[in-house]
Design an enzyme around this catalytic site. Structure first.
Site, PDB file in Angstrom:
ATOM      1  CG  ASP A  23      -2.676  -8.774  -6.710  1.00  0.00           C
ATOM      2  OD1 ASP A  23      -2.372  -7.631  -6.335  1.00  0.00           O
ATOM      3  OD2 ASP A  23      -3.714  -9.030  -7.348  1.00  0.00           O
ATOM      4  CE  LYS A  26       4.345  -6.439  -9.078  1.00  0.00           C
ATOM      5  NZ  LYS A  26       3.129  -7.256  -9.063  1.00  0.00           N
ATOM      6  N   GLY A  27       6.389  -6.902  -3.847  1.00  0.00           N
ATOM      7  CA  GLY A  27       6.773  -5.995  -2.756  1.00  0.00           C
ATOM      8  C   GLY A  27       7.752  -6.662  -1.800  1.00  0.00           C
ATOM      9  N   GLY A  50      -0.973  -2.325  -5.242  1.00  0.00           N
ATOM     10  CA  GLY A  50      -0.985  -2.432  -3.787  1.00  0.00           C
ATOM     11  C   GLY A  50       0.125  -3.364  -3.398  1.00  0.00           C
ATOM     12  CG  HIS A  51       3.724  -3.048  -4.550  1.00  0.00           C
ATOM     13  ND1 HIS A  51       4.673  -2.414  -5.291  1.00  0.00           N
ATOM     14  CD2 HIS A  51       2.918  -3.667  -5.450  1.00  0.00           C
ATOM     15  CE1 HIS A  51       4.464  -2.638  -6.576  1.00  0.00           C
ATOM     16  NE2 HIS A  51       3.395  -3.387  -6.697  1.00  0.00           N
ATOM     17  CB  THR A 141      -8.299  -0.563  -9.076  1.00  0.00           C
ATOM     18  OG1 THR A 141      -7.709   0.462  -9.882  1.00  0.00           O
ATOM     19  CG2 THR A 141      -7.557  -1.876  -9.292  1.00  0.00           C
ATOM     20  CD  GLN A 236      -0.464  -2.043 -12.197  1.00  0.00           C
ATOM     21  OE1 GLN A 236       0.349  -1.514 -12.916  1.00  0.00           O
ATOM     22  NE2 GLN A 236      -0.906  -1.474 -11.096  1.00  0.00           N
TER      23      GLN A 236
HETATM   24  P1  IMP Z   1      -7.151  -0.578 -13.701  1.00  0.00           P
HETATM   25  O1  IMP Z   1      -5.665  -0.671 -13.739  1.00  0.00           O
HETATM   26  O2  IMP Z   1      -7.684  -0.020 -12.407  1.00  0.00           O
HETATM   27  O3  IMP Z   1      -7.705   0.127 -14.904  1.00  0.00           O
HETATM   28  O4  IMP Z   1      -7.752  -2.064 -13.772  1.00  0.00           O
HETATM   29  C1  IMP Z   1      -7.634  -2.868 -14.947  1.00  0.00           C
HETATM   30  C2  IMP Z   1      -7.454  -4.330 -14.557  1.00  0.00           C
HETATM   31  O5  IMP Z   1      -6.176  -4.507 -13.965  1.00  0.00           O
HETATM   32  C3  IMP Z   1      -8.465  -4.834 -13.526  1.00  0.00           C
HETATM   33  O6  IMP Z   1      -8.724  -6.204 -13.800  1.00  0.00           O
HETATM   34  C4  IMP Z   1      -7.717  -4.708 -12.219  1.00  0.00           C
HETATM   35  O7  IMP Z   1      -8.210  -5.595 -11.241  1.00  0.00           O
HETATM   36  C5  IMP Z   1      -6.319  -5.072 -12.663  1.00  0.00           C
HETATM   37  N1  IMP Z   1      -5.261  -4.486 -11.815  1.00  0.00           N
HETATM   38  C6  IMP Z   1      -4.804  -3.226 -11.848  1.00  0.00           C
HETATM   39  N2  IMP Z   1      -3.820  -3.053 -10.955  1.00  0.00           N
HETATM   40  C7  IMP Z   1      -3.630  -4.246 -10.368  1.00  0.00           C
HETATM   41  C8  IMP Z   1      -2.722  -4.698  -9.372  1.00  0.00           C
HETATM   42  O8  IMP Z   1      -1.850  -3.983  -8.871  1.00  0.00           O
HETATM   43  N3  IMP Z   1      -2.839  -6.015  -9.015  1.00  0.00           N
HETATM   44  C9  IMP Z   1      -3.750  -6.842  -9.595  1.00  0.00           C
HETATM   45  N4  IMP Z   1      -4.614  -6.457 -10.539  1.00  0.00           N
HETATM   46  C10 IMP Z   1      -4.552  -5.167 -10.922  1.00  0.00           C
END
Ligand code: IMP
Length: 446
Positions: A23, A26-27, A50-51, A141, A236
């Protein structure tokens, strides 16, 4: 000639990655740069990303499709390292098409080797999180990311996009669903998934995705040979990397610049220059260490001013001071050439600002950032305090227009992270992007 190319680093291309916990904005950077590139490539993660990209008055939230889709003539690639939930992808395509953004096999390609997030992966993600005891919860997520990458490593239960087009694909899915149902019943006492439903869904995905599917690695290597310009779009952030992040509170893929060659199918020499994106403060969504967290009025103010709620899940993000130790670690790990500092405007009116410049463990100073130690109790941050500013900086277009305190803050980040800052962002719009003397600035301005 070819030998020369093989021994040199490719500086035609560019990699943009997050240096914190995702977050970072980057987008917006990718969107500002896409006009200079022929291809934009996602190489890791999935619909957990989520971009948010703002174009004029329109705000787009992209989860799987690279941000280049919003520029005419840019070729977008979802690489083999991504895990793809076809239902999300098709919804995203429909949403963009409905808003007048054309999406077809002419501007979007999907790797035949990307792994498919199946309904049972999402179920497993939810069931597993629900089963974990309080402090062990990862706070995923719930997009099925971990279970899908687990099947990728497991191989026999994996489904790749290309597998959907192989003879007997449906029987294979039925076998896997039966196996998953047995595990769900035994471990969680959960209701079984209906194999007919899963197969019917997969059949509809097969047809809808067919025009997009190809060997994207071969396509990208050919693009490199032809000297086409490629932008690799990270998802991420580095501290969520499965190997180098704050494990186990991480995502399940390689999200640093080190993940680009594997996740896109190109040589490490072809990832190009690396841009590291940082927020002017820190946020984290989900569980895990955030040493500089401000679980107080300051954190609430930053959250409110920065609208810090997850793009994918809507969860409030945890907010804290800028962590220069973690930033330096992440920049080093990815060989970052230049930094982009985002959301500087959010810090206006917050009062005095703090930057974490070191850690101590039980009173003893620690060397650098160790993502394992960061999870230990007794770790404390060492802070430096800087004056804040009250001016609204969202209309500043040149670096010199920023208040002195804002410039001092930016330059302190630059010194502590140890890489030049080429971009400072003061708002979500394309115009709210201040460039400084750097190769990146030239690229954006040209
Ligand atoms: P997962 O990728 O859904 O397995 O989540 C694992 C961890 O990564 C959790 O703490 C999520 O909130 C975090 N996470 C996954 N994708 C993102 C992202 O795009 N932005 C911020 N946190 C993320």
């Amino acid at each position: 000639m070819d030998e020369e190319r093989h021994s040199a680093m490719n500086d035609t291309n560019l990699t943009v990655i997050g240096l914190q916990w995702g977050d970072e904005g980057k987008g917006k950077i990718v969107d500002a740069l896409t006009g200079r590139f022929d291809c934009v490539v996602r190489f890791c993660g999935g619909a957990n990303a989520g971009h948010t990209v703002t174009v004029g008055d329109k705000v787009y939230a992209l989860h799987l499709i690279p941000s280049g889709i919003l520029r005419h003539g840019v070729h977008n690639v979802i690489g083999n390292g991504v895990v793809v939930d076809p239902s999300v992808l098709l919804e995203e395509i429909a949403g963009l098409t409905g808003r007048g953004v054309a999406v077809s096999g002419a501007n979007l390609h999907l790797s035949n080797r990307a792994h498919v997030v199946m309904p049972y992966h999402k179920a497993a993600d939810r069931l597993n999180e629900a089963k974990l005891a309080g402090s062990a919860k990862i706070g995923t997520t719930a997009r099925g990311i971990g279970p899908c990458y687990a099947d990728k490593a497991n191989r026999s239960t994996a489904v790749r996009v290309g597998d959907l087009y192989q003879p007997g694909w449906d029987a294979r899915i039925r076998t896997i669903v039966a196996e998953k149902n047995a595990v769900f019943a035994a471990l969680y006492g959960a209701e079984p998934l209906d194999a007919d439903d899963v197969v019917a869904q997969a059949a509809s995905w097969r047809d809808a995705l067919a025009p997009l599917v190809c060997d994207t690695g071969a396509m990208l290597r050919q693009a490199v040979r032809q000297g086409r310009r490629i932008l690799f779009e990270g998802a991420q952030g580095s501290l969520l990397d499965v190997d180098h992040g704050t494990y186990p509170f991480v995502t399940s893929s390689a999200v640093t610049a080190c993940g680009v060659p594997t996740g896109a199918g190109v040589s490490p020499r072809d990832i190009g220059r690396v841009i590291g994106v940082l927020k002017a403060y820190c946020t984290r969504v989900g569980a895990g260490p955030l040493a500089t967290e401000q679980d107080n009025a300051t954190g609430d103010l930053i959250r409110r001013r920065g609208r810090e709620y997850g793009t994918t899940t809507g969860r409030p993000r945890r907010c804290g001071w800028f962590d220069a130790v973690a930033g330096r670690y992440a920049a080093e790990l990815s060989g970052v050439d230049e930094l982009a500092v985002m959301l500087l405007d959010v810090l206006g009116t917050v009062g005095e600002l703090k930057i974490c410049t070191g850690y101590t463990l039980n009173g003893r100073p620690l060397e650098g950032f160790d993502p394992t130690i960061a999870t230990l109790e007794g770790v404390q941050c060492v802070y430096e305090t800087l004056p804040g500013w009250d001016e609204d900086i969202t209309a500043c277009t040149r670096y010199g227009e920023l208040p002195q305190a804002a410039r001092d803050y930016v330059e302190r980040i630059e010194a502590l992270v140890g890489r030049p800052i080429g971009i400072v962002s003061v708002g979500p719009k394309r115009a709210q992007t201040i460039t400084r003397n750097s190769a990146l600035a030239d690229l954006i301005a040209s």
